[in-house]
Write a protein that holds these residues in place. Structure first.
Motif, mmCIF file in Angstrom:
data_model
loop_
_atom_site.group_PDB
_atom_site.id
_atom_site.type_symbol
_atom_site.label_atom_id
_atom_site.label_comp_id
_atom_site.label_asym_id
_atom_site.label_seq_id
_atom_site.Cartn_x
_atom_site.Cartn_y
_atom_site.Cartn_z
ATOM 1 N N VAL A 172 -4.785 5.269 -2.524
ATOM 2 C CA VAL A 172 -3.795 4.428 -1.854
ATOM 3 C C VAL A 172 -4.004 3.042 -2.441
ATOM 4 O O VAL A 172 -5.123 2.521 -2.405
ATOM 5 N N HIS A 173 -2.958 2.481 -3.026
ATOM 6 C CA HIS A 173 -3.133 1.155 -3.627
ATOM 7 C C HIS A 173 -1.886 0.293 -3.438
ATOM 8 O O HIS A 173 -0.835 0.764 -3.043
ATOM 9 N N SER A 174 -2.083 -1.003 -3.701
ATOM 10 C CA SER A 174 -0.961 -1.931 -3.729
ATOM 11 C C SER A 174 -0.881 -2.515 -5.126
ATOM 12 O O SER A 174 -1.893 -2.641 -5.823
ATOM 13 N N GLU A 175 0.352 -2.854 -5.525
ATOM 14 C CA GLU A 175 0.604 -3.473 -6.830
ATOM 15 C C GLU A 175 1.505 -4.677 -6.558
ATOM 16 O O GLU A 175 2.682 -4.497 -6.247
ATOM 17 N N MET A 176 0.922 -5.874 -6.638
ATOM 18 C CA MET A 176 1.643 -7.067 -6.213
ATOM 19 C C MET A 176 1.689 -8.103 -7.338
ATOM 20 O O MET A 176 0.649 -8.466 -7.894
ATOM 21 N N ALA A 191 0.804 -1.229 0.000
ATOM 22 C CA ALA A 191 0.000 0.000 0.000
ATOM 23 C C ALA A 191 0.836 1.278 0.000
ATOM 24 O O ALA A 191 1.707 1.468 0.852
ATOM 25 N N HIS A 192 0.588 2.134 -0.973
ATOM 26 C CA HIS A 192 1.278 3.431 -1.090
ATOM 27 C C HIS A 192 0.335 4.403 -1.790
ATOM 28 O O HIS A 192 -0.532 3.990 -2.541
ATOM 29 N N PRO A 193 0.542 5.705 -1.542
ATOM 30 C CA PRO A 193 -0.357 6.710 -2.141
ATOM 31 C C PRO A 193 0.182 7.278 -3.457
ATOM 32 O O PRO A 193 1.364 7.101 -3.782
ATOM 33 N N HIS A 194 -0.703 7.947 -4.182
ATOM 34 C CA HIS A 194 -0.317 8.792 -5.326
ATOM 35 C C HIS A 194 -1.257 9.993 -5.330
ATOM 36 O O HIS A 194 -2.449 9.840 -5.043
ATOM 37 N N ARG A 195 -0.739 11.147 -5.694
ATOM 38 C CA ARG A 195 -1.591 12.324 -5.947
ATOM 39 C C ARG A 195 -0.972 13.198 -7.032
ATOM 40 O O ARG A 195 0.230 13.465 -7.002
HETATM 41 FE FE FE2 Z 1 1.470 2.849 -7.402
#
Ligand code: FE2
Length: 279
Positions: free
Chosen positions: A106-110, A62-66
């Motif tokens: 906020v998303h995760s990429e796994m 989990a991490h954010p982007h804006r």
């Molecule tokens: Fe990302």
């Protein structure tokens, strides 16, 4: 097809920087490192490929982007994504996810597989000031949705924008206008493609070897292209490359990690909003 009249020269060659991100995913940062911090409107280009799960299995928890868009294009393997609003899915080989983070996700990429090859790219496309705080949006397309234009010795996958042959990619309503092409070339073939002359453009060699405006380029090298109305190149070996161009925003950029805004104050606000759970 409209032939470029004045092919763009190569004004910079960038070899990516080996680094790691997320929870320890090994990758090559081609845009966003010290050699090429950005190429307006592009903020980052990462190339990840490995057949060793140790290089990728930890993924991007989990991490954010804006303030910008992330474009994930997978050549091999599978990547599962899940966000704080309940949206989730899997990007498979040949598929693309064009995510407009806007005011924040906020998303995760796994990686979904535990062995085998994982290969792909993540490109960050900046958003203009007026759109940085828009609602998040996803466009997800599998390999079958991406049209292929065939020319002698050339296969062109049109992900976004319109090719010289008049094929338009499936990613629509682009906020920042971008052309994103995946080009596969037989050895000895020539490739010419018009690009809007006011746009910034780059070429990234995935594999093989090409010559662009007299400049040899090897695998994992990026060429930043200068002024002109298109690109002309020759494949010296069986080759594959990304050709990416975008309309420059010409706005101030204040960035820190996953937040890309116009001012430092807006970046601080992004940190506060994220810590307060407002994403
Ligand atoms: Fe990302």
């Amino acid at each position: 097809m409209v032939d470029p009249l004045s092919p763009r020269p190569v004004i910079q060659v960038v070899s990516g920087l080996e680094t790691s991100d997320g929870a320890g995913v090994r990758l090559t940062r081609v845009i966003g490192g010290p050699q090429l911090p950005m190429l307006d409107p592009f903020l980052l280009l990462d190339d990840f490929r490995s057949d060793d799960p140790e290089d990728y299995i930890a993924g991007f928890p989990a991490h954010p982007h804006r303030g910008f868009e992330t474009v994930t294009y997978l050549l091999a393997g599978r990547m599962r994504h899940r966000d704080s609003a309940g949206h989730s899915g899997v990007i498979a080989a040949g598929g693309v996810q064009w995510m407009t983070a806007g005011r924040g996700i906020v998303h995760s990429e796994m990686p979904e597989q535990e062995d085998g090859l994982l290969a792909g790219f993540q490109l960050w496309v900046n958003l203009p000031a007026t759109e940085k705080m828009r609602a998040p949006r996803y466009q997800e397309l599998d390999a079958a949705a991406i049209p292929v234009e065939r020319r002698p010795g050339v296969e062109l996958r049109v992900i976004a924008g319109t090719s010289g042959g008049g094929i338009t990619g499936p990613v629509r309503e682009l906020i920042t206008p971008v052309t994103y092409l995946d080009v596969t070339l037989d050895a000895g073939s020539d490739f010419r493609e018009p690009l809007p002359s006011a746009w910034n453009a780059l070429l990234y060699v995935i594999e093989g070897a090409v010559t662009v405006a007299g400049r040899p380029l090897a695998a994992r090298q990026l060429a930043r292209l200068g002024e002109g109305d298109g690109v002309a190149l020759r494949a010296e070996a069986p080759s594959r490359l990304l050709l990416i161009a975008g309309h420059p925003l010409n706005e101030p950029v204040a960035r820190h990690g996953p937040f890309v805004m116009n001012t430092e104050e807006e970046v601080r606000q992004a940190f506060h909003d994220y810590q307060a759970g407002r994403f």
